[in-house]
Scaffold this motif. Structure first.
Motif, PDB file in Angstrom:
ATOM      1  N   ASN B  10       0.825  -1.205   0.000  1.00 12.81           N
ATOM      2  CA  ASN B  10       0.000   0.000   0.000  1.00 12.81           C
ATOM      3  C   ASN B  10       0.862   1.258   0.000  1.00 12.81           C
ATOM      4  O   ASN B  10       0.559   2.237  -0.677  1.00 12.81           O
ATOM      5  N   GLY B  11       1.929   1.193   0.789  1.00 14.81           N
ATOM      6  CA  GLY B  11       2.811   2.354   0.901  1.00 14.81           C
ATOM      7  C   GLY B  11       3.506   2.667  -0.420  1.00 14.81           C
ATOM      8  O   GLY B  11       3.643   3.826  -0.801  1.00 14.81           O
ATOM      9  N   LEU B  12       3.916   1.623  -1.124  1.00 14.26           N
ATOM     10  CA  LEU B  12       4.591   1.850  -2.397  1.00 14.26           C
ATOM     11  C   LEU B  12       3.636   2.456  -3.423  1.00 14.26           C
ATOM     12  O   LEU B  12       4.018   3.336  -4.198  1.00 14.26           O
ATOM     13  N   VAL B  13       2.391   1.993  -3.381  1.00 14.65           N
ATOM     14  CA  VAL B  13       1.406   2.532  -4.329  1.00 14.65           C
ATOM     15  C   VAL B  13       1.172   4.014  -4.043  1.00 14.65           C
ATOM     16  O   VAL B  13       1.293   4.877  -4.914  1.00 14.65           O
ATOM     17  N   LEU B  14       0.875   4.290  -2.780  1.00 17.85           N
ATOM     18  CA  LEU B  14       0.636   5.679  -2.387  1.00 17.85           C
ATOM     19  C   LEU B  14       1.886   6.521  -2.628  1.00 17.85           C
ATOM     20  O   LEU B  14       1.821   7.651  -3.122  1.00 17.85           O
ATOM     21  N   GLY B  15       3.017   5.922  -2.298  1.00 15.93           N
ATOM     22  CA  GLY B  15       4.287   6.634  -2.432  1.00 15.93           C
ATOM     23  C   GLY B  15       4.605   6.996  -3.877  1.00 15.93           C
ATOM     24  O   GLY B  15       5.155   8.060  -4.148  1.00 15.93           O
ATOM     25  N   SER B  16       4.231   6.112  -4.794  1.00 15.86           N
ATOM     26  CA  SER B  16       4.552   6.467  -6.178  1.00 15.86           C
ATOM     27  C   SER B  16       3.661   7.617  -6.638  1.00 15.86           C
ATOM     28  O   SER B  16       4.084   8.426  -7.469  1.00 15.86           O
ATOM     29  N   ILE B  17       2.468   7.724  -6.079  1.00 13.44           N
ATOM     30  CA  ILE B  17       1.627   8.884  -6.408  1.00 13.44           C
ATOM     31  C   ILE B  17       2.226  10.149  -5.782  1.00 13.44           C
ATOM     32  O   ILE B  17       2.338  11.190  -6.436  1.00 13.44           O
ATOM     33  N   TYR B  18       2.618  10.049  -4.516  1.00 12.76           N
ATOM     34  CA  TYR B  18       3.267  11.209  -3.878  1.00 12.76           C
ATOM     35  C   TYR B  18       4.470  11.657  -4.684  1.00 12.76           C
ATOM     36  O   TYR B  18       4.712  12.849  -4.874  1.00 12.76           O
ATOM     37  N   ALA B 207       1.314  18.140 -16.185  1.00 18.97           N
ATOM     38  CA  ALA B 207       0.896  16.934 -16.906  1.00 18.97           C
ATOM     39  C   ALA B 207       1.050  15.715 -16.005  1.00 18.97           C
ATOM     40  O   ALA B 207       0.167  14.853 -15.927  1.00 18.97           O
ATOM     41  N   ILE B 208       2.159  15.681 -15.284  1.00 16.67           N
ATOM     42  CA  ILE B 208       2.394  14.552 -14.377  1.00 16.67           C
ATOM     43  C   ILE B 208       1.378  14.578 -13.237  1.00 16.67           C
ATOM     44  O   ILE B 208       0.845  13.546 -12.826  1.00 16.67           O
ATOM     45  N   ALA B 209       1.088  15.799 -12.757  1.00 14.92           N
ATOM     46  CA  ALA B 209       0.120  15.929 -11.667  1.00 14.92           C
ATOM     47  C   ALA B 209      -1.259  15.450 -12.102  1.00 14.92           C
ATOM     48  O   ALA B 209      -1.994  14.841 -11.319  1.00 14.92           O
ATOM     49  N   ALA B 210      -1.621  15.725 -13.341  1.00 14.66           N
ATOM     50  CA  ALA B 210      -2.937  15.291 -13.833  1.00 14.66           C
ATOM     51  C   ALA B 210      -3.052  13.777 -13.727  1.00 14.66           C
ATOM     52  O   ALA B 210      -4.067  13.245 -13.248  1.00 14.66           O
ATOM     53  N   ILE B 211      -2.013  13.095 -14.157  1.00 15.71           N
ATOM     54  CA  ILE B 211      -2.034  11.628 -14.090  1.00 15.71           C
ATOM     55  C   ILE B 211      -2.102  11.177 -12.630  1.00 15.71           C
ATOM     56  O   ILE B 211      -2.874  10.284 -12.274  1.00 15.71           O
ATOM     57  N   ALA B 212      -1.327  11.850 -11.779  1.00 15.54           N
ATOM     58  CA  ALA B 212      -1.345  11.491 -10.358  1.00 15.54           C
ATOM     59  C   ALA B 212      -2.743  11.709  -9.777  1.00 15.54           C
ATOM     60  O   ALA B 212      -3.216  10.904  -8.960  1.00 15.54           O
ATOM     61  N   GLY B 213      -3.393  12.783 -10.193  1.00 15.21           N
ATOM     62  CA  GLY B 213      -4.744  13.059  -9.698  1.00 15.21           C
ATOM     63  C   GLY B 213      -5.706  11.941 -10.055  1.00 15.21           C
ATOM     64  O   GLY B 213      -6.522  11.511  -9.227  1.00 15.21           O
ATOM     65  N   LEU B 233       0.339  18.889   0.461  1.00 21.84           N
ATOM     66  CA  LEU B 233       1.222  18.985   1.631  1.00 21.84           C
ATOM     67  C   LEU B 233       2.115  17.760   1.750  1.00 21.84           C
ATOM     68  O   LEU B 233       3.296  17.859   2.064  1.00 21.84           O
ATOM     69  N   LYS B 234       1.500  16.602   1.498  1.00 22.45           N
ATOM     70  CA  LYS B 234       2.299  15.382   1.612  1.00 22.45           C
ATOM     71  C   LYS B 234       3.360  15.312   0.523  1.00 22.45           C
ATOM     72  O   LYS B 234       4.507  14.935   0.782  1.00 22.45           O
ATOM     73  N   ALA B 235       2.962  15.678  -0.685  1.00 20.43           N
ATOM     74  CA  ALA B 235       3.943  15.643  -1.776  1.00 20.43           C
ATOM     75  C   ALA B 235       5.060  16.648  -1.503  1.00 20.43           C
ATOM     76  O   ALA B 235       6.230  16.381  -1.759  1.00 20.43           O
ATOM     77  N   GLY B 254       9.091  10.576  -2.222  1.00 18.40           N
ATOM     78  CA  GLY B 254       7.694  10.176  -2.381  1.00 18.40           C
ATOM     79  C   GLY B 254       7.490   8.728  -1.984  1.00 18.40           C
ATOM     80  O   GLY B 254       6.626   8.410  -1.161  1.00 18.40           O
ATOM     81  N   LEU B 255       8.311   7.857  -2.548  1.00 16.49           N
ATOM     82  CA  LEU B 255       8.171   6.428  -2.250  1.00 16.49           C
ATOM     83  C   LEU B 255       8.365   6.172  -0.757  1.00 16.49           C
ATOM     84  O   LEU B 255       7.605   5.451  -0.125  1.00 16.49           O
ATOM     85  N   LEU B 256       9.389   6.807  -0.212  1.00 16.83           N
ATOM     86  CA  LEU B 256       9.707   6.608   1.200  1.00 16.83           C
ATOM     87  C   LEU B 256       8.570   7.095   2.090  1.00 16.83           C
ATOM     88  O   LEU B 256       8.161   6.416   3.034  1.00 16.83           O
ATOM     89  N   LEU B 257       8.050   8.264   1.767  1.00 17.30           N
ATOM     90  CA  LEU B 257       6.976   8.824   2.591  1.00 17.30           C
ATOM     91  C   LEU B 257       5.749   7.917   2.549  1.00 17.30           C
ATOM     92  O   LEU B 257       5.111   7.673   3.584  1.00 17.30           O
ATOM     93  N   GLY B 258       5.440   7.402   1.346  1.00 16.57           N
ATOM     94  CA  GLY B 258       4.299   6.499   1.237  1.00 16.57           C
ATOM     95  C   GLY B 258       4.470   5.283   2.131  1.00 16.57           C
ATOM     96  O   GLY B 258       3.550   4.882   2.851  1.00 16.57           O
ATOM     97  N   VAL B 259       5.669   4.726   2.117  1.00 15.37           N
ATOM     98  CA  VAL B 259       5.919   3.521   2.918  1.00 15.37           C
ATOM     99  C   VAL B 259       5.869   3.848   4.416  1.00 15.37           C
ATOM    100  O   VAL B 259       5.255   3.123   5.201  1.00 15.37           O
ATOM    101  N   ILE B 260       6.507   4.946   4.798  1.00 13.85           N
ATOM    102  CA  ILE B 260       6.495   5.348   6.217  1.00 13.85           C
ATOM    103  C   ILE B 260       5.060   5.515   6.697  1.00 13.85           C
ATOM    104  O   ILE B 260       4.667   5.019   7.759  1.00 13.85           O
ATOM    105  N   GLU B 261       4.288   6.198   5.871  1.00 14.66           N
ATOM    106  CA  GLU B 261       2.911   6.475   6.247  1.00 14.66           C
ATOM    107  C   GLU B 261       2.096   5.192   6.387  1.00 14.66           C
ATOM    108  O   GLU B 261       1.365   5.008   7.369  1.00 14.66           O
ATOM    109  N   ALA B 262       2.253   4.308   5.409  1.00 16.67           N
ATOM    110  CA  ALA B 262       1.460   3.076   5.433  1.00 16.67           C
ATOM    111  C   ALA B 262       1.869   2.186   6.610  1.00 16.67           C
ATOM    112  O   ALA B 262       1.017   1.643   7.313  1.00 16.67           O
ATOM    113  N   LEU B 263       3.172   2.062   6.822  1.00 19.02           N
ATOM    114  CA  LEU B 263       3.613   1.238   7.947  1.00 19.02           C
ATOM    115  C   LEU B 263       3.187   1.885   9.259  1.00 19.02           C
ATOM    116  O   LEU B 263       2.747   1.210  10.188  1.00 19.02           O
ATOM    117  N   GLY B 264       3.312   3.186   9.318  1.00 21.44           N
ATOM    118  CA  GLY B 264       2.885   3.897  10.521  1.00 21.44           C
ATOM    119  C   GLY B 264       1.414   3.653  10.803  1.00 21.44           C
ATOM    120  O   GLY B 264       1.017   3.332  11.926  1.00 21.44           O
TER     121      GLY B 264
END
Ligand SMILES: Nc1ncnc2c1ncn2[C@@H]1O[C@H](COP(=O)(O)OP(=O)(O)O)[C@@H](O)[C@H]1O
Ligand SMILES: [Mg+2]
Lengths: 262, 309
Positions: B10-18, B207-213, B233-235, B254-264
């Motif tokens: 989950n963290g990696l997925v979220l993190g790649s969006i961040y 353009a990248i943000a649109a895809i992330a959205g 804010l998270k990004a 981004g990847l790291l934050l996603g993982v930290i958040e999910a594990l947390g």
């Protein structure tokens, strides 16, 4: 040598607040010559470069390159007109490789934009290969063999000066303005640089040279102008400027030119 | 089910969006030293535009495969966001190019408030839900459930990051961007049209943000006019974690934050003896932000930010 005028600086004045860094300075640089600009520290030489390249706006006056007015143009447009420069305090893109620095100089002579960058079609890739080849041969031309991959900031001091020249040459200038290009170099490096300047002139580039090394200036330059406190106090061929009493008084104090520190 | 493996996924997925959103912050900061707070809102607008298009497409062509419908949404959202970001830079930031740094910063906050309210007027206050048109296939790997959507998000995000990396390192535009980031003045004196490079930077980030959205809204199944705030804010925290201004840093952060958040979020209940639940997930991004600012202000991969910030 052609006597057509390439750069015309007419009555340029630049004030910073109350200080007049340039006061009605006029120069006329002919195509194909090496034109020297000398004068004591603070005379306004670098300021004149900054005014001509669009970094500063003129308080009054006009600058023309090959007949086309430069004032009011943005710096990148002035480069495109054929005016390139180097810097007194080396200003390379220190975190980019030496080759990439020169490749940036190809920017005004190449085209690929955002679409090219994203799609990378055949035309874009061919252009990129051209940019790289041209940058490589310019590196060789200024004597930076096999240093393309070195980060610009890691090059030896003299090589950084050469790299700045290669980067400026990449823009295909008609006029190359060099701001103290041999400052801090030893005599043998200076001689090599002098040879490079002569080669450049032979290759059709007109040089405008700010330099403190009087011997170098007198040996290389077809004509010389002297700035002092923002005013042009003398102009002419090297020998006559060297004899000019005002120059000796202003620039060299009372010591004769031959004894000036190099 | 293995909580650790699951939360890692989950963290990696979220993190790649961040990471994708963080790239927009970091590229603009790299060139203008401006924290473009409106970037989160650009992401939100991307999600909203895409959802609108997806809704229409799904209505008029119910037989169209869901993937194509979503693709249609993305293909409209991208130019919409590019245009928006181009306009924001030109109208709001460019006139302040020479102003003290606080001015564009406050303007950025203003722009983001305007965009939020604009989105509220257009799409309303309620959640806009993402229609259930995407396949919900799941795989089990090392005790974690992984959906097709999660795989698609990560693969697409990594592909985009690789392309951006190539663009920045291997193209004329990328070189001009790096040169401009190092010295706007010198780049201009070497013939780079700096205004155009800055526009391009905003446009690419958007353009990248649109895809992330679209990814976020597909992942959570909804979009909302306010979603850009927290995502932004998270990004931004991710960009700071990686070293703001540094492109590889934004990806890593981004990847790291996603993982930290999910594990947390996965373990916060255990750690606090049930006192705090996983809905406190958002707090970790800010712990990370504060931690970085206190202990390593230049971020993981950043160098000379200290004298810039
Ligand atoms: N941006 C500036 N703002 C204020 N004063 C300046 C600026 N640039 C140059 N000057 C002043 O203009 C004068 C000429 O400086 P400069 O052109 O650097 O001299 P030179 O290159 O001949 O040594 C100096 O007195 C300098 O302090
Ligand atoms: Mg000077």
């Amino acid at each position: 040598m052609s006597t057509a005028s390439l750069l015309q600086v007419s009555c340029v004045t630049k004030r910073f607040g109350g200080l007049a860094a340039l006061e009605e300075v006029s120069l006329d640089v002919r195509a194909g010559e090496i034109y020297g600009l000398i004068g004591p520290n603070g005379a306004g030489k670098t300021t004149l470069f900054n005014c001509m390249t669009g970094l500063y706006s003129l308080t009054s006056g006009a600058v023309k390159l090959a007949g086309a007015p430069l004032q009011g143009l943005k710096p990148h447009q002035i480069v495109k007109c054929g005016f390139a420069r180097t810097f007194q305090n080396i200003r390379l893109f220190a975190n980019m490789t030496a080759l990439e620095n020169v490749m940036v100089g190809r920017h005004p002579r190449s085209r690929a934009g955002i679409l090219g960058a994203v799609l990378r079609g055949r035309g874009t890739r061919a252009e990129e290969a051209d940019i790289r080849d041209q940058a490589r041969s310019l590196m060789d031309y200024v004597g930076l063999h096999n240093k393309g991959r070195t980060l610009a900031g890691h090059l030896a001091y003299g090589d950084q000066r050469r790299l700045e020249i290669a980067r400026a040459l990449a823009t295909e200038p008609k006029l190359l303005a060099l701001d103290e290009p041999v400052a801090g170099m030893n005599p043998s490096e200076r001689r090599q640089m002098g040879e490079l300047f002569l080669r450049l002139r032979a290759g059709g580039v007109t040089l405008l040279l700010i330099e403190h090394d009087v011997k170098l200036v007198m040996g290389l330059c077809d004509r010389v102008a002297v700035l002092d406190y923002g005013r042009k106090i003398a102009e002419g061929d090297a020998a006559s400027v060297q004899r000019d009493a005002a120059v000796i008084a202003a620039y060299l104090g009372s010591t004769p030119v031959g004894a000036a520190p190099t | 089910m293995d909580i650790f493996a699951q939360q890692l996924v989950n963290g990696l997925v979220l993190g790649s969006i961040y990471a994708l959103v963080a790239l927009g912050y970091t590229m603009v900061y790299g060139i203008l030293e401006l924290i473009n707070f409106a970037h989160g809102e650009v992401t939100m607008i991307g999600a909203m535009v895409a959802l609108t298009v997806i809704g229409v497409l799904a209505g008029v062509a119910p037989d169209l495969p869901g993937v194509l419908v979503v693709l249609g949404g993305i293909l409209v959202a991208i130019p919409a966001c590019m245009l928006l970001a181009f306009g924001i830079e030109k109208i709001a930031y460019r006139p302040l190019r020479k102003a003290p740094r606080l001015a564009p910063l406050i303007t950025a906050i203003g722009v983001s408030i305007i965009l939020q309210n604009l989105a509220m007027l257009i799409w309303g206050r309620q959640y806009v839900s993402f229609p259930e048109i995407l396949p919900t296939t799941k795989f089990e790997v090392f005790g974690a459930h992984i959906s097709l959507l999660q795989i698609a998000i990560v693969v697409l995000a990594l592909t985009i990051m690789a392309c951006l990396w190539l663009l920045v390192e291997r193209t004329r535009l990328g070189r001009a961007m790096r040169a401009t980031a190092q010295s706007r003045e010198v780049a201009e004196l070497m013939g780079v049209n700096v205004d155009r490079v800055i526009s391009a930077t905003f446009i690419i980030g958007a353009a990248i943000a649109a895809i992330a959205g679209v990814m976020v809204s597909a992942y959570y199944g909804l979009a909302h006019y306010y979603m850009g705030f927290m995502l932004g804010l998270k990004a931004f925290s991710a960009a700071v974690l990686g070293g703001i201004g540094n492109i590889a840093g934004a990806m890593l952060g981004g990847l790291l934050l996603g993982v930290i958040e999910a594990l947390g979020a996965g373990y916060i209940g255990d750690i606090t003896g049930g006192f705090l639940g996983s809905h406190y997930q958002d707090v970790f991004a800010f712990f990370v932000l504060i931690g970085v600012l206190v202990f390593r202000p230049s971020g993981l991969l950043g160098e000379r930010v200290a004298n810039r910030a």
